[in-house]
Structure formats: C-alpha cells, structure tokens
Design a protein around this motif. Structure first.
Motif, mmCIF file in Angstrom:
data_model
loop_
_atom_site.group_PDB
_atom_site.id
_atom_site.type_symbol
_atom_site.label_atom_id
_atom_site.label_comp_id
_atom_site.label_asym_id
_atom_site.label_seq_id
_atom_site.Cartn_x
_atom_site.Cartn_y
_atom_site.Cartn_z
ATOM 1 N N LYS A 1 -65.318 36.940 -16.316
ATOM 2 C CA LYS A 1 -65.700 35.930 -15.598
ATOM 3 C C LYS A 1 -65.829 34.952 -17.164
ATOM 4 N N THR A 2 -65.872 34.408 -18.293
ATOM 5 C CA THR A 2 -65.492 33.840 -18.991
ATOM 6 C C THR A 2 -63.712 33.373 -18.712
ATOM 7 N N THR A 3 -63.043 34.265 -17.854
ATOM 8 C CA THR A 3 -61.281 33.836 -18.051
ATOM 9 C C THR A 3 -61.474 32.304 -16.800
ATOM 10 N N ILE A 4 -62.584 32.941 -16.111
ATOM 11 C CA ILE A 4 -62.731 31.763 -14.506
ATOM 12 C C ILE A 4 -62.712 30.484 -15.308
ATOM 13 N N ILE B 1 -70.406 37.408 -11.591
ATOM 14 C CA ILE B 1 -71.228 38.256 -12.713
ATOM 15 C C ILE B 1 -70.175 39.461 -12.139
ATOM 16 N N GLY B 2 -70.602 40.653 -13.336
ATOM 17 C CA GLY B 2 -69.562 41.243 -14.159
ATOM 18 C C GLY B 2 -69.484 41.903 -15.521
#
Length: 365
Positions: free
Chosen positions: A42-45, A35-36
C-alpha cells in the motif's frame, strides 16, 4: 506547458522499486481505495506516486535511496493519468546510480518545471498525504496556508476599523501581515531609542541651564561688589578736596611736568577701554541665543500638533484621546523655556549695564 490542476491516476508501473524488482503495474482507473495487510505494497504505491511527481518518498524525505530495490541496477516509476479535460498524459521518472531524470509526455522536465505544471512539493504531498501536513509541516503550516489563501482587499480591512486606526493604517502596505508587524515593531524600537536619546539631551540641557543660571548669579554678585568698591574708592579719592575750586583756580606747574601728563593721557587714550565683562557677557548671550532658538523650534513644533502626527517630544502618535494632554504638556514646557529665557535676558541686561558703568569710570579717569 499549461498548469494541470486536476488529475485522475489511471495506472502506476514500477520496476526496481522497493519490493518490486521486476516490472509491476497497478491499474488505478476504477480504484477508490486500497486495502491490504502490512507489507503488501500500500505505502509502496503511495511512495511511487510521490516519487514520480515530486522526486521524494511519501513523507517528503530528501533521500530516495531506500526506494530502490537492493537487487536492482536502477529504478523507475511510470504514472499514466488524465487531466480534467480527459486528456491522457504519461509521467516517467528513473534513477540509475546518482543520475535521475523525469519525462512528461516525452519532454524532459526539471523538478522546478514539475512544480510549475502540477504543484509545489508541500502542496502535492499535503493533498496526497494529509498526515504530511499535520506532522511534517507542523508549526510552519500556518505560514504555508497563508501563502495559499487569497488576499483580502485592503479597503475591506480598513472599513472594519475605527477612524483612528484607519487614519494610522491607510497609508501602510500590509499585504503580508507578518512583515507589517515586524516593521512596526522595528519602528517602535527605533522610537524608544530616539526617546531615550532625546531624554538624555533634555537632561543635559537642563543641567547646562542650571549651571548658566548659577554663573549669571555669581557674575551679578561680583558686579554689585565691584560697583560698591568703585563708589568707596571715588569717595576716598575726592574726600576733603574742593573740586569746583580747583577747576576755577589757574593751573601752574613745570612745562615738562605738563608735557609728561599730556603724554600719559595720550597713552591711556591710545590703549582704549578693555572690558573685563566681555567673556561673561559672551557666555550669557550665547545661552540666551540657545534658548531663543529652542523657543522658535518649539513654536514650529506646536503648529504641527495634529491628530495622526507624532509628538516631537514624547514620540507618541497623537490621537483624539491624547491630543489635549500632549498640548498641555507642550505648553508647560514652552512656558518653562520662556521663563528661562527671561532670566537669561535679564542677566545679559545687567552685564551690559555693568559694562557701561565700567566704561564710564574709565572715560572719567
């Protein structure tokens, strides 16, 4: 390398990747969700995991240019994961300029190798990102799922069908329904085209038969007219002459006249009889032979009118429901053809009789 069907991601390390210019490591060993706020990675991971396994971003775009940090010379993503047996593996993908490479446990891998070890790109991204399946595959999703689903044995499908359908389909190979349907539609188009072609031929034959009948009728009328004319001429020729008396009376005359008559007689005999009905007789016999051949063909076809076969005239598949109707229609065509043949045979007989009478007149002359 054996196929890896289950993975547990332990950590993801990025460098020069999107917002992470410097090396950044995300420990995923005990993570069940991320979450964040917006823009925190988040999408980068998700993009990093997708890039490592598939060489594409999270949404499957072909270009990866947006993934590289604009201030970095190269980018790399390293994923450490465990398989279902607990064995730990390391996957590293890097890109510098236009050159990119992937290494799995120190072994160089092509993208085709990656697909064979893990999963094809669409499968991997659909598992990692369910929205990819819904929004990106969209209308192709049905075909995509059909390729993944196990096939149903043919005998199980046939057992659920009626006997008629089972008879028609048991010889077919429909492992791929779309291909089978496409082939059947093509066969239907070809059958319709053949039916149209045969209908045209039938219409042409009917026209020729009608013309032949008219020709035969005309010849018969002409023959009858000639016979009447012949009888009139013979009556005029011997009118007022006692033929029997002339035969009994001794013939006298000039020797030279007799020789001339013998010479003329020899010339007539040498010339021989030339029938004026030859052309019409040949034409009538040809038409009769055509009808006879067609009748034999119909008899051979009639023996093959069985359930499951294709009707040779209407090109319809014969079933228990329509076989009676097809046989009745076929018998009707055969009877019509037989009547045409009888008319043609009678025309030939009349022409032959006319020819014999004409020859008799010649020989008498």
């Amino acid at each position: 390398m054996d196929k890896i069907k289950e993975i547990t991601i332990l950590k993801v390390k990025m460098e020069g990747f999107k917002r992470f210019l410097e090396p950044y490591e995300a420990d995923m060993n005990k993570v069940t969700y991320i979450i964040g706020a917006n823009g925190e990675g988040k999408t980068t991971i998700a993009d990093a995991i997708s890039y490592a396994f598939c060489g594409t971003p999270f949404w499957g775009e072909n270009s990866c240019d947006r993934l590289k940090n604009p201030n970095a010379d190269k980018m790399s993503v390293e994923v450490c994961f465990a398989d279902k047996n607990g064995e730990v593996h390391n996957l590293l993908r890097t890109k510098s300029g236009s050159e990119s490479s992937a290494m799995l446990d120190g072994h160089s891998m092509r993208q085709a190798d990656m697909a064979s070890v893990f999963a094809e790109k669409n499968v991997f991204l659909s598992i990692l990102n369910p929205l990819y399946f819904i929004e990106k595959l969209a209308g192709d999703g049905k075909e995509f799922l059909q390729k993944l689903m196990p096939g149903i044995p043919k005998n199980e499908i046939l057992d659920r069908l009626s006997e008629t359908s089972k008879t028609l389909l048991e010889a077919e190979d429909f492992a791929e329904p779309e291909v089978c349907i496409k082939d059947k539609r093509r066969e239907i188009r070809e059958l319709n085209e053949n039916a149209l072609h045969l209908e045209g031929q039938i219409d042409a034959l009917k026209k020729r038969f009608s013309e032949a009948e008219n020709t035969i009728d005309s010849v018969i009328k002409e023959f009858e007219s000639l016979v009447n004319r012949k009888n009139e001429l013979e009556e005029k020729q011997y009118r007022g002459i006692d033929i029997e008396a002339m035969k009994a009376k001794p013939q006298t005359g000039n020797v030279f006249q007799i020789q001339e008559l013998y010479q003329k007689l020899a010339e007539i005999k040498a010339k021989g009889y030339e029938s004026k009905y030859t052309k019409e007789l040949m034409r009538a016999k040809t038409e009769l032979n055509v009808l006879a051949q067609k009748y034999k063909s119909y008899e051979a076809q009639a023996a093959n009118l069985k359930v499951g076969k294709v009707c040779p005239t209407c090109r319809t598949v014969i079933t228990e429901d329509n076989i009676g109707e097809i046989i009745a229609a076929f018998k009707k065509d055969v009877l019509a053809l037989r009547e045409e043949g009888q008319l043609a045979r009678e025309a030939v007989r009349k022409l032959e009789e006319m020819d014999r009478q004409s020859m008799a007149v010649f020989e008498k002359y």
